[in-house]
Scaffold this motif. Structure first.
Motif, PDB file in Angstrom:
ATOM      1  N   LEU A   1      -5.943  24.483   1.802  1.00  0.00           N
ATOM      2  CA  LEU A   1      -6.775  24.874   0.659  1.00  0.00           C
ATOM      3  C   LEU A   1      -8.186  24.305   0.752  1.00  0.00           C
ATOM      4  O   LEU A   1      -8.751  23.790  -0.216  1.00  0.00           O
ATOM      5  N   GLY A   2      -8.733  24.398   1.961  1.00  0.00           N
ATOM      6  CA  GLY A   2     -10.118  23.994   2.167  1.00  0.00           C
ATOM      7  C   GLY A   2     -10.337  22.545   2.546  1.00  0.00           C
ATOM      8  O   GLY A   2     -11.483  22.133   2.763  1.00  0.00           O
ATOM      9  N   VAL A   3      -9.279  21.766   2.643  1.00  0.00           N
ATOM     10  CA  VAL A   3      -9.411  20.356   3.002  1.00  0.00           C
ATOM     11  C   VAL A   3      -8.722  20.106   4.343  1.00  0.00           C
ATOM     12  O   VAL A   3      -7.556  20.470   4.527  1.00  0.00           O
ATOM     13  N   ASN A   4      -9.447  19.489   5.267  1.00  0.00           N
ATOM     14  CA  ASN A   4      -8.873  19.066   6.538  1.00  0.00           C
ATOM     15  C   ASN A   4      -8.005  17.834   6.258  1.00  0.00           C
ATOM     16  O   ASN A   4      -8.516  16.756   5.968  1.00  0.00           O
ATOM     17  N   THR A   5      -6.691  18.023   6.322  1.00  0.00           N
ATOM     18  CA  THR A   5      -5.785  16.960   5.889  1.00  0.00           C
ATOM     19  C   THR A   5      -5.764  15.764   6.837  1.00  0.00           C
ATOM     20  O   THR A   5      -5.528  14.640   6.416  1.00  0.00           O
ATOM     21  N   SER A   6      -6.021  16.006   8.103  1.00  0.00           N
ATOM     22  CA  SER A   6      -6.095  14.905   9.058  1.00  0.00           C
ATOM     23  C   SER A   6      -7.305  14.017   8.761  1.00  0.00           C
ATOM     24  O   SER A   6      -7.210  12.782   8.755  1.00  0.00           O
TER      25      SER A   6
ATOM     26  N   VAL B   1       0.866  -1.174   0.000  1.00  0.00           N
ATOM     27  CA  VAL B   1       0.000   0.000   0.000  1.00  0.00           C
ATOM     28  C   VAL B   1       0.904   1.226   0.000  1.00  0.00           C
ATOM     29  O   VAL B   1       1.841   1.310   0.799  1.00  0.00           O
ATOM     30  N   GLN B   2       0.635   2.166  -0.909  1.00  0.00           N
ATOM     31  CA  GLN B   2       1.358   3.443  -0.909  1.00  0.00           C
ATOM     32  C   GLN B   2       0.403   4.574  -0.576  1.00  0.00           C
ATOM     33  O   GLN B   2      -0.666   4.698  -1.187  1.00  0.00           O
ATOM     34  N   VAL B   3       0.800   5.397   0.399  1.00  0.00           N
ATOM     35  CA  VAL B   3       0.114   6.659   0.662  1.00  0.00           C
ATOM     36  C   VAL B   3       1.151   7.766   0.547  1.00  0.00           C
ATOM     37  O   VAL B   3       2.340   7.563   0.826  1.00  0.00           O
ATOM     38  N   THR B   4       0.692   8.956   0.150  1.00  0.00           N
ATOM     39  CA  THR B   4       1.663  10.013  -0.088  1.00  0.00           C
ATOM     40  C   THR B   4       1.045  11.388   0.099  1.00  0.00           C
ATOM     41  O   THR B   4      -0.167  11.567  -0.060  1.00  0.00           O
ATOM     42  N   ASP B   5       1.872  12.336   0.487  1.00  0.00           N
ATOM     43  CA  ASP B   5       1.513  13.752   0.552  1.00  0.00           C
ATOM     44  C   ASP B   5       0.282  14.050   1.410  1.00  0.00           C
ATOM     45  O   ASP B   5      -0.623  14.751   0.967  1.00  0.00           O
ATOM     46  N   PRO B   6       0.254  13.596   2.666  1.00  0.00           N
ATOM     47  CA  PRO B   6      -0.886  13.945   3.523  1.00  0.00           C
ATOM     48  C   PRO B   6      -0.854  15.383   4.041  1.00  0.00           C
ATOM     49  O   PRO B   6      -1.896  15.910   4.434  1.00  0.00           O
ATOM     50  N   HIS B   7       0.316  16.011   4.110  1.00  0.00           N
ATOM     51  CA  HIS B   7       0.439  17.422   4.505  1.00  0.00           C
ATOM     52  C   HIS B   7      -0.276  17.708   5.831  1.00  0.00           C
ATOM     53  O   HIS B   7      -1.107  18.613   5.936  1.00  0.00           O
ATOM     54  N   LEU B   8       0.088  16.961   6.855  1.00  0.00           N
ATOM     55  CA  LEU B   8      -0.545  17.119   8.158  1.00  0.00           C
ATOM     56  C   LEU B   8       0.008  18.335   8.907  1.00  0.00           C
ATOM     57  O   LEU B   8       1.143  18.760   8.695  1.00  0.00           O
TER      58      LEU B   8
END
Length: 278
Positions: A34-39, A18-25
């Motif tokens: 930019l309007g998105v709750n990253t958590s 599984v790859q996850v990337t760029d969550p910007h927490l």
């Protein structure tokens, strides 16, 4: 000197990732990018991964785990991925502070080492970051790592993992921040028949293509962010309405790779498309 690899013994023929990337927490779990709750968007991605019950062996986290360089953001990431019950291997992105990351990405199954041996594969977690710059560069030290790692295990297929894109994605504003020696990087790594594919994040969009190498076509893969998405083929900064995503990969014993990108269902996360920067 080549550092020791982390090795996994698995009974299966294929290695599933599984790859996850760029969550910007952020340190503040209520903060937005930019309007998105990253958590919350990361949590939604991880919940989707758990729901599909993919029998993975490893989790790869390919950079920009933090947006504000805070210790809390890294600890938050470790806590968020723990319920997956997978070994988590990470590398830095241009939004990360490698020192703070190393100090706070701590857990029983959290690893920052660059070499992974699993099944018939060797996975190399490369550092493409340049301190203080959004773009990337693959330094000679990383080329030496690749050469020495392949020499140590020439019988293994090799997957190269990094943060920055070594090829242009035809998104003019974003391509300013690619790996500046990407063409050289591809040419040099393609000389190794063991290298089968390259995997990265950074571009906040899906890309699946190939590079014609002397031994075989190298598979090239970019994966959507777990938060905001960048609109493909845009000459200026623009956000996409696609939902946060992740990638599943199956590394097969014959050196081939099956992979798909998946996204959070529904339309839970809507970025502020009027924003002019990130």
């Amino acid at each position: 000197m080549l550092k020791e690899a982390i090795s996994y013994s698995i009974a299966d023929e294929s290695v599933r990732i599984v790859q996850v990337t760029d969550p910007h927490l952020f340190a503040d779990p209520e903060a937005q990018l930019l309007g998105v709750n990253t958590s919350k968007s990361l949590a939604a991605v991880l919940n989707t991964i758990r729901a599909v019950n993919y029998p993975a062996h490893l989790l790869l986290a390919t950079g920009d785990l933090s947006q504000d360089y805070s210790p809390e953001s890294y600890r938050q990431f470790v806590s968020a991925v723990a319920p997956l019950n997978l070994p988590c291997h990470y590398l830095p992105g241009n939004h990360d502070d490698p020192r703070i990351m190393f100090l706070h990405m701590q857990g029983e199954r959290v690893f920052g080492q660059q070499r992974i041996l699993v099944g018939k594969w060797q996975i190399l977690m490369l550092d493409s970051t340049v301190r203080g710059k959004p773009g990337g560069h693959m330094g000679e030290g990383q080329f030496e790592l690749i050469e020495q790692a392949i020499a140590a295990h020439p019988e293994h297929h090799t997957l190269l993992v990094m943060h920055h894109n070594p090829i242009l994605v035809n998104c003019a504003w974003l391509d300013q921040h690619c790996m500046d020696n990407g063409a050289e990087f591809l040419r040099r790594v393609a000389q190794y028949p063991q290298v089968k594919a390259l995997l990265w994040g950074h571009v906040h969009q899906q890309l699946d293509t190939y590079y014609d190498g002397p031994h075989r076509a190298l598979q090239l893969m970019a994966t959507p962010s777990t938060c905001i998405q960048f609109k493909p083929q845009s000459p200026y900064f623009a956000l996409d309405g696609l939902q946060p995503g992740y990638r599943l990969l199956e590394l097969k014993a014959d050196g081939s790779i099956s992979t798909n990108v998946y996204r959070v269902p529904g339309n839970l996360f809507s970025p502020d498309k009027d924003s002019s920067g990130y």
